[in-house]
Design an enzyme around this catalytic site. Structure first.
Site, PDB file in Angstrom:
ATOM      1  N   HIS A 173      -7.345  -4.751  -3.510  1.00 14.89           N
ATOM      2  CA  HIS A 173      -6.008  -4.188  -2.756  1.00 14.89           C
ATOM      3  C   HIS A 173      -6.245  -4.799  -1.325  1.00 14.89           C
ATOM      4  CE1 HIS A 173      -4.062  -0.529  -1.339  1.00 14.89           C
ATOM      5  NE2 HIS A 173      -4.441  -0.514  -0.461  1.00 14.89           N
TER       6      HIS A 173
ATOM      7  N   ASP B  55      -8.196  -3.560  -7.778  1.00 14.04           N
ATOM      8  CA  ASP B  55      -7.832  -2.578  -6.582  1.00 14.04           C
ATOM      9  C   ASP B  55      -8.144  -1.151  -7.093  1.00 14.04           C
ATOM     10  OD1 ASP B  55      -6.544  -0.636  -4.876  1.00 14.04           O
ATOM     11  OD2 ASP B  55      -4.420  -1.610  -5.115  1.00 14.04           O
TER      12      ASP B  55
ATOM     13  N   CYS C  66       0.670  -1.179   0.017  1.00 20.62           N
ATOM     14  CA  CYS C  66      -0.036   0.069  -0.108  1.00 20.62           C
ATOM     15  C   CYS C  66       0.927   1.349  -0.037  1.00 20.62           C
ATOM     16  CB  CYS C  66      -1.016  -0.033   1.154  1.00 20.62           C
ATOM     17  SG  CYS C  66      -2.337   1.065   1.113  1.00 20.62           S
TER      18      CYS C  66
END
Length: 244
Positions: A214, A183, A125
């Protein structure tokens, strides 16, 4: 390989940064991975990821990436309050301060008897972005970036022209980037922009898009994809071993 861990407080240009060190129990010197977390800092999933990497023969540093804004030891929950606080911290910390954190961790490693010679970066991330960003430093010899956010959008604070994508031509080591096709944080157009920019700059990189959401590496929550996560761990370990 059995591992050990300890906590060290590293001085940085912007204050003390608590960092957890995972490393093999056996005597010897090992190359290092700076493992950058999500916005929530060192949660259980992040700690387990670091332990997996260390168990394959690496020193792994997990810094508190928002040490400027939180009491030492802060871990944010995977809930709305934690997400709001983590995102506020993300948009408050300039990329230049992350740069100086990386310098501080490299300096720490160079003083340790258990460190061999090479430093790599990895993250998930925002941590994927920070791993990419760390590779701007010539002492980072390779970066494995999992669903890195905010690279394509230039939404993190920094000096004009000092965003990570604009400066990617400075990266000297190989990159490995992994994105989930489902994502929502990095659109297909955003992925294309990153790919094209790296290609235009003639960087050495490996690109992988998988059918995953994600945070598919996070072994808590409904988005966790164990098969894809295992695959990525193995690819990361092989990637770092090949350039060690």
């Amino acid at each position: 390989m059995l591992i050990q861990q300890h906590i060290t407080d590293i001085p940085t240009a912007t204050g003390t940064m608590r960092t957890t060190v995972y490393r093999p129990q056996q005597a010897g010197q090992f190359n290092a991975i700076i493992f950058y977390s999500e916005i929530f800092q060192q949660t259980g999933p992040i700690a387990r990821s670091a332990a997996i990497l260390a168990g394959h023969g690496f020193v792994v540093l997990v810094p508190e990436i928002f040490h400027e804004f939180n009491p030492i030891g802060t871990v944010l929950a995977y809930d709305d309050a934690g997400k709001d606080k983590g995102n506020a911290d993300k948009f408050a910390k300039p990329l230049e301060h992350h740069d100086s954190d990386t310098v501080a961790m490299i300096s720490y490693l160079q003083e340790q008897s258990f460190f061999a010679s090479k430093v790599f970066s990895m993250g998930v991330c925002i941590g994927g972005h920070l791993a990419f960003r760390a590779a701007l430093n010539a002492q980072i010899k390779g970066a494995f970036c999992l669903y890195p956010t905010d690279i394509h959008s230039n939404t993190l604070p920094c000096a004009n022209g000092n965003d990570s994508l604009s400066r990617c031509g400075d990266i000297q080591g190989p990159l490995f980037l992994v994105f989930g096709k489902q994502d929502p944080h990095v659109s297909p157009e955003g992925r294309k922009l990153i790919y094209q920019t790296l290609s235009d700059q003639q960087r050495e990189f490996t690109w992988l898009e998988v059918n995953a959401q994600h945070a598919f590496m996070r072994d808590e929550g409904e988005r966790y994809d164990a098969a894809q996560a295992l695959r990525c761990y193995l690819m990361a370990i092989e990637f770092f071993q090949q350039i060690s």
